[in-house]
Design an enzyme around this catalytic site. Structure first.
Site, PDB file in Angstrom:
ATOM      1  N   HIS A   1       0.837  -1.208   0.000  1.00 50.31           N
ATOM      2  CA  HIS A   1       0.000   0.000   0.000  1.00 50.31           C
ATOM      3  C   HIS A   1       0.866   1.251   0.000  1.00 50.31           C
ATOM      4  O   HIS A   1       2.074   1.196   0.252  1.00 50.31           O
ATOM      5  CB  HIS A   1      -0.930   0.023   1.217  1.00 50.31           C
TER       6      HIS A   1
ATOM      7  N   ASP B   1       0.693   5.019   1.842  1.00 51.94           N
ATOM      8  CA  ASP B   1      -0.023   5.621   2.967  1.00 51.94           C
ATOM      9  C   ASP B   1      -0.938   6.766   2.530  1.00 51.94           C
ATOM     10  O   ASP B   1      -0.520   7.661   1.787  1.00 51.94           O
ATOM     11  CB  ASP B   1       0.969   6.165   4.006  1.00 51.94           C
TER      12      ASP B   1
ATOM     13  N   HIS C   1       4.781   0.069   0.362  1.00 55.08           N
ATOM     14  CA  HIS C   1       5.449  -0.755   1.364  1.00 55.08           C
ATOM     15  C   HIS C   1       4.519  -1.837   1.902  1.00 55.08           C
ATOM     16  O   HIS C   1       3.304  -1.784   1.698  1.00 55.08           O
ATOM     17  CB  HIS C   1       6.011   0.119   2.491  1.00 55.08           C
TER      18      HIS C   1
ATOM     19  N   ARG D   1       4.968   5.871  14.418  1.00 59.50           N
ATOM     20  CA  ARG D   1       4.869   6.332  13.024  1.00 59.50           C
ATOM     21  C   ARG D   1       4.373   7.761  12.947  1.00 59.50           C
ATOM     22  O   ARG D   1       3.415   8.139  13.626  1.00 59.50           O
ATOM     23  CB  ARG D   1       3.900   5.423  12.270  1.00 59.50           C
TER      24      ARG D   1
HETATM   25  C1  SIN Z   1       2.874   0.933   7.822  1.00 58.13           C
HETATM   26  O1  SIN Z   1       2.240   0.376   6.940  1.00 58.13           O
HETATM   27  O2  SIN Z   1       2.978   2.141   7.871  1.00 58.13           O
HETATM   28  C2  SIN Z   1       3.582   0.093   8.867  1.00 58.13           C
HETATM   29  C3  SIN Z   1       4.792  -0.553   8.307  1.00 58.13           C
HETATM   30  C4  SIN Z   1       5.468  -1.440   9.315  1.00 58.13           C
HETATM   31  O3  SIN Z   1       4.995  -1.544  10.446  1.00 58.13           O
HETATM   32  O4  SIN Z   1       6.485  -2.018   8.967  1.00 58.13           O
END
Ligand code: SIN
Length: 289
Positions: A105, A107, A265, A280
């Site tokens: 995806h 973000d 990612h 995050r």
């Molecule tokens: C996310 O998708 O922002 C999380 C990625 C992760 O936890 O590695």
């Protein structure tokens, strides 16, 4: 090479043939010079995802570093940390089965003005597993034929967050439920269906790349979901080919900073029985796509 605040050279080492570099000799908890920030930004634009190891960052220090690249943005679905309203915890407890971000995806692509980037800091990680994969969408665009590029440039994608399972939605788990945060903003986001061009020109480098997140996708503009599906599926498979990816193994104190305008990612979910805890933050984009 730049000089960090300690007078040691900033080292930048590419880790794959596609994207990603490890940046060393910098302490992100300190107030960095404008020159060091400029060098980090230059590396970010060149490598698309940067990795920093052996950091020790409080939420305030992580936010201070993030703000050197732009305004910080809210994330509507997870309750932020008490210590900082723009940082969310990304936690999978040892007894949970679902993880956050466990699919390819980009973000917040379902927002009218998608973000510049994301910074993810590792507080606690499993002994092994829980790596994150990154895929470079500029290389994915460059790899297709010119006729396919023309077709892609004529398409726009209709997004909807309705297609996404709530990020922390293990309904049997009290901790997970308390972390999710349905709000009015949440409903506004859920109701919106922004449309973004499939091919995006990066606002800073001028390079063209695919801007696409399958999990958030409804259909191509002007087509039905059924008509759209074959090409959407092909795009997903094309963009996530191993040759366009990098894989990062976390340690406590690692920080990844990726460019949401050209990177997607995937958080691997291969560590059941162990706890993973990240912080995050999202940096706002400067304009609509
Ligand atoms: C996310 O998708 O922002 C999380 C990625 C992760 O936890 O590695």
């Amino acid at each position: 090479m730049s000089v960090s605040q300690k007078g040691t050279p900033l080292e930048i080492e590419r880790i794959t043939g596609s994207l990603g570099a490890v940046v060393s000799n910098v302490d992100l908890s300190r107030a960095l010079s404008d020159l060091t920030i400029a060098k980090i930004r230059e590396a970010f634009l060149e490598h698309h995802v940067l990795f920093f190891r052996n950091q020790s960052l409080s939420p305030l220090q992580q936010a201070a570093f993030g703000q050197r690249f732009g305004a910080l943005e809210d994330y509507p679905f997870v309750r932020p940390l008490a210590a900082h309203s723009k940082i969310i915890p990304v936690i999978k407890e040892a007894d949970e089965r679902l993880n956050f971000g466990g699919g390819w995806h980009t973000d917040l692509i379902y927002r009218p003005s998608p973000p510049l980037g994301t910074m993810l800091y590792a507080v606690q990680v499993p002994a092994r597993g829980g790596d994150t994969l990154f895929a470079d969408s500029i290389r994915a665009y460059q790899a297709v034929s010119s006729r396919m590029q023309q077709l892609m440039e004529s398409l726009s994608v209709v997004y909807s967050v309705k297609h996404v399972t709530r990020p922390t939605s293990d309904s049997d788990n009290e901790d997970q439920r308390s972390r999710s945060m349905p709000t009015t903003t949440d409903l506004e986001v859920v109701e919106s269906t922004p449309i973004h061009p499939l091919v995006r020109t990066h606002p800073e480098t001028g390079k063209k790349g695919l801007y696409f997140s399958r999990g958030h996708t409804d259909r191509f503009e002007g087509m039905t979901p059924a008509e759209s599906k074959p090409l959407l599926d092909w795009l997903y498979n094309h963009m996530t080919q191993p040759t366009f990816t990098a894989r990062f193994q976390w340690q406590p104190g690692s920080l990844a900073f990726w460019d949401n305008r050209c990177v997607s990612h995937y958080a691997l979910n291969d560590y059941h029985g162990e706890r993973r805890h990240m912080h995050r933050l999202t940096i706002a984009g400067d304009r609509p796509v």
